[in-house]
Write a protein that holds these residues in place. Structure first.
Motif, mmCIF file in Angstrom:
data_model
loop_
_atom_site.group_PDB
_atom_site.id
_atom_site.type_symbol
_atom_site.label_atom_id
_atom_site.label_comp_id
_atom_site.label_asym_id
_atom_site.label_seq_id
_atom_site.Cartn_x
_atom_site.Cartn_y
_atom_site.Cartn_z
ATOM 1 N N ASN A 90 10.769 -7.814 -8.440
ATOM 2 C CA ASN A 90 9.386 -7.139 -8.375
ATOM 3 C C ASN A 90 8.659 -6.380 -9.412
ATOM 4 O O ASN A 90 7.378 -6.405 -9.578
ATOM 5 N N ALA B 183 7.280 -9.154 -11.608
ATOM 6 C CA ALA B 183 6.274 -9.438 -10.802
ATOM 7 C C ALA B 183 4.829 -8.609 -11.139
ATOM 8 O O ALA B 183 4.013 -9.001 -11.613
ATOM 9 N N VAL B 184 5.166 -7.443 -10.904
ATOM 10 C CA VAL B 184 3.834 -6.206 -11.136
ATOM 11 C C VAL B 184 3.689 -6.302 -12.568
ATOM 12 O O VAL B 184 2.230 -6.212 -12.934
ATOM 13 N N ARG C 243 4.076 -8.286 -15.020
ATOM 14 C CA ARG C 243 3.560 -9.555 -15.495
ATOM 15 C C ARG C 243 2.090 -9.724 -15.358
ATOM 16 O O ARG C 243 1.097 -9.887 -15.999
ATOM 17 N N ARG C 244 1.529 -9.202 -13.995
ATOM 18 C CA ARG C 244 0.206 -9.310 -13.463
ATOM 19 C C ARG C 244 -0.319 -8.182 -14.408
ATOM 20 O O ARG C 244 -1.393 -8.534 -14.642
ATOM 21 N N ILE D 24 1.009 -4.432 -1.271
ATOM 22 C CA ILE D 24 1.933 -4.346 -2.115
ATOM 23 C C ILE D 24 3.023 -3.605 -1.614
ATOM 24 O O ILE D 24 4.253 -3.887 -1.861
ATOM 25 N N ALA E 174 6.892 -4.209 -2.029
ATOM 26 C CA ALA E 174 7.469 -3.524 -2.933
ATOM 27 C C ALA E 174 7.800 -2.066 -2.831
ATOM 28 O O ALA E 174 6.797 -1.544 -2.334
#
Lengths: 316, 448
Positions: free
Chosen positions: B11, B14-15, B17-18, B246, B250
């Motif tokens: 997670n 992923a966060v 990366r965004r 979110i 997460a």
């Protein structure tokens, strides 16, 4: 397989938001969560999702604490709809999918499939801020189910959608239900409840006032409603003089009569046959969920009828 | 279908990366990177820049109104203003261009005074014979009376008067020349193990200050710039109502960590580009110097950025940056609208500014870098990234002290992450409420 919520309590400052909420939503069923604004629906959902912590009570999924269930068990459509305004639709869906552990390529494939199904495939590369509200809502719905969760919690999923989109979403609901998902949704639209729900809980001021399967709820209600149609003289003065029955609605074809608990409906039929030439309709009906809701959430009948007449059915 | 087991790291990635893609993909990111790379190259070339700016000698003209003046005032002044730098030689003949002062004889007082006014001359010394028979001096200069030029001119006047008096007493100018060669004076630190302070030339001193300025300003800019980014990005999730979606997937900690790491990755990308620019600047320094300063064979450039300074700077930069980013994110999570961000980040900006100012003052000597309070403050985590850098650059901080400061900084980061993720957890679902200390404390205690 069931989501069981037991005696949840939660206090925010001086406000008792939840006061012993208890209900169970079965897998493969749609559970309707009804209540006026501020009744505690959103707080309950947040607690189920482990976003908030209850003061007391428990939430279990398949007899295990919900908090330890993998995150991908849950799909959530919050009441406050959100998308990153400047992010492309597909990117948002892939991002949310990846938070639930769906590999990016797979998430993109599923997102495109759902977008096509919801007839918005062209919007994949558009920014969220360019979408209409209804389309945004469909994107949010996709974001909630992209990872194929076992339990779906949806706060007002149908509000603000046009009939075509409501039908698309309803189909998706039914498909998810048939695949064995537990679906919990809140709504103010009672015809949705009658149409979709296997079970409901009506909550008011943080308590469940009525709960269970639709049939049980209607049977437990204790009220009986009779639809009575007569030919010739439409004057039903004799009904008004009976103390055990009240005319609730008068229509062209028939009148809806509510009877006190324990009154035999057949006594109405007998009296009607005696007083009128023909009885064109006699039907014992279950009370509508709307009637039950209004009765339990404390809005009085007269208020309801006054509002309905002036407003000319604004919220249907 | 089965997915790989979810861990917190997935997670966070992923966060992050965004966050990184959103930030680094913008046009403003590209533009700011270009500007920062150019600035970094300028810092790397600071020695050349300083040498270039100090390349022009101070121009002093002498107008002799006293016809019977004994001796050559030009020679006297020249010898006085340009003391020997080579301890071995009595004089410093050297090329004209390297003399700090250029002394010429003026023939037209009025015209040259205009030249001083126009800035073409730095000072004009008028020598007249007074009624009493003694010489009278006037120094025309736009610089303040306490400036180096004025002070040296006053000193020169004394020498010329003495020379004049000696001449009238019958000493030949040739004999006098030797009299006015200044003696060699070495200035040393009382601690004999330390290098003599005088071994640093003015140019070296200026270069160190320029480099220090560059690094400290860069750290400050990075903290304020990216800190605002992080805070805005935390608010973005609340104002776009994305937060709840979110948080269902997460934990607040994962969101906080991903956010800070994503923005930091974007920042470090810019930083890497800048370090590369500095390194390239150092490699080509001499070539650039020979182009800008002309033939510089044998010209030794003062040392600017050293590799050890880059390493220390990198460590302090990364750690200090992370510490501030964590706090900025926590602050951002407390408000729900972009308009409120500027207010909520003021405490962090003030803290960053305090460290920045003290470090700058210490590096240029307004604040004594050896003062006990400066030394103590240079260990304090929020200030150490700036101040240790300053003290390190000035050669004041030992490796033990630096290591201690780094340890404290790391401990502070761990503590800040713990506190911030609680504030974050409390703040993220707090819509519209006014952030008060009491409210925050209560919310943080309720948070998981």
């Amino acid at each position: 397989m069931a989501l069981v919520v037991e005696t949840l309590s939660k206090r925010f400052g001086d406000i008792q938001a939840l006061d012993g909420i208890t209900f169970a939503a079965q897998a493969g069923q749609v559970f309707g969560f009804l209540g006026a604004n501020g009744a505690g629906k959103t707080t309950t959902m947040r607690i189920v999702l482990d976003i908030l912590h209850p003061d007391s009570g428990s939430v279990t999924w398949n007899d295990r604490p919900a908090a330890i269930a993998p995150r991908r068990t849950w799909g959530y459509l919050p009441e406050e709809r959100g998308l990153y305004p400047r992010m492309k639709v597909l990117d948002q869906l892939v991002f949310v999918g990846s938070l639930y552990g769906v590999p990016r390529a797979e998430a993109a494939r599923r997102a495109r499939r759902w977008l096509t199904r919801f007839r918005i495939a062209d919007y994949a590369e558009r920014r969220a801020e360019e979408l209409s509200k209804g389309n945004e809502q469909k994107i949010q719905f996709i974001a909630a189910i992209l990872h194929d969760p076992d339990v779906l919690l949806m706060d007002e999923p149908f509000s603000g959608l046009d009939p075509i989109n409501v039908a698309l979403l309803k189909d998706a609901f039914i498909e998810m239900r048939d695949r064995g998902k537990a679906i919990v949704f809140s709504t103010h639209q009672m015809e949705m409840v009658e149409e979709l729900c296997d079970a409901i809980a009506i909550i008011d001021k943080g308590r469940v006032v009525v709960g269970g399967s639709i049939h049980d709820v209607k049977r437990q209600d204790g009220r009986q409603v009779v639809r009575l149609g007569v030919s010739g003289d439409q004057d039903l003065d004799w009904l008004d003089s009976r103390r055990d029955a009240t005319v609730m609605r008068s229509g062209l074809d028939y009148h809806e009569v509510q009877m006190r608990t324990g009154v035999d409906p057949e006594s109405i039929l007998r009296e009607a046959l005696a007083r009128h030439e023909y009885v064109t309709r006699f039907e014992i009906v279950e009370p509508s969920i709307e009637d039950i809701f209004v009765e339990h959430v404390g809005v009085t009948m007269t208020d309801e009828r006054t509002l309905a007449e002036i407003g000319a059915e604004p919220n249907r | 279908m089965r997915w790989p087991a979810l861990s917190g790291t997935a997670n966070i990635v992923a966060v992050a990366r965004r966050e990184f893609v959103t930030r680094a993909g913008t046009r403003s990111f590209l533009i700011s990177t270009i500007i920062l790379v150019l600035a970094a190259a300028a810092v790397g070339l600071a020695p050349v820049v300083v040498s270039y700016l100090g390349r022009d000698a101070t121009q002093v003209a002498i107008y002799v109104g006293a016809a019977d003046l004994q001796g050559d005032p030009v020679t006297t002044l020249d010898a006085l203003l340009n003391p020997p730098v080579d301890p071995g030689g009595a004089t410093s003949p050297g090329p004209v261009g390297t003399k700090p002062f250029q002394v010429t004889r003026s023939t037209d007082l009025e015209a040259d005074r205009q030249q001083v006014l126009d800035g073409k001359l730095d000072a004009l010394l008028d020598i007249e014979r007074g009624a009493s028979g003694e010489l009278v001096f006037t120094v025309y200069t736009s610089e303040p009376g306490t400036s180096r030029t004025a002070l040296l001119s006053r000193q020169a006047a004394t020498s010329i008067v003495v020379s004049d008096r000696l001449g009238r007493l019958g000493l030949t100018p040739a004999d006098q020349a030797g009299l006015f060669v200044p003696p060699l004076v070495t200035i040393r630190s009382p601690d004999l193990s330390k290098p003599a302070a005088s071994s640093q030339t003015a140019t070296e001193e200026a270069t160190k200050i320029a480099v220090n300025f560059g690094l400290v300003i860069f750290l400050f800019l990075a903290i304020v710039l990216y800190g605002t980014w992080v805070a805005r990005s935390a608010v973005e999730e609340k104002s776009s109502r994305m937060m709840e979606i979110i948080l269902a997937a997460a934990s607040p900690f994962q969101l906080l960590a991903g956010k800070v790491l994503g923005v930091s990755a974007a920042a470090l990308l810019q930083y890497a580009a800048m370090v590369a620019a500095v390194l390239v600047a150092l490699l080509v320094e001499h070539q650039v110097a020979s182009i800008v300063l002309g033939d510089s064979a044998g010209l030794s450039l003062p040392s600017g950025i050293s590799p050890s300074l880059i390493v220390a700077f990198s460590i302090f930069f990364v750690l200090g940056f992370l510490l501030y980013m964590v706090l900025f994110a926590a602050a951002g999570s407390l408000v729900s609208r972009q308009e409120d961000v500027d207010q909520i980040i003021i405490p962090m900006i003030l803290l960053a500014t305090a460290g920045y100012l003290i470090a700058l003052y210490a590096s240029i000597g307004i604040v004594d870098p050896k003062a006990p309070w400066v030394i103590v403050l240079s260990w304090v985590p929020f200030l150490s990234p700036y101040m240790m850098l300053s003290r390190l650059n000035a050669g004041e901080a030992g490796p033990l002290e630096v290591g201690f400061a780094i340890l404290l900084l790391m401990a502070a980061i761990v503590l800040a992450v713990w506190v911030a993720s609680r504030i974050y957890a409390a703040g993220v679902l707090m819509y519209g409420q006014k952030p008060s200390i009491r409210g925050m404390w209560k919310a943080a205690r309720e948070a998981r």
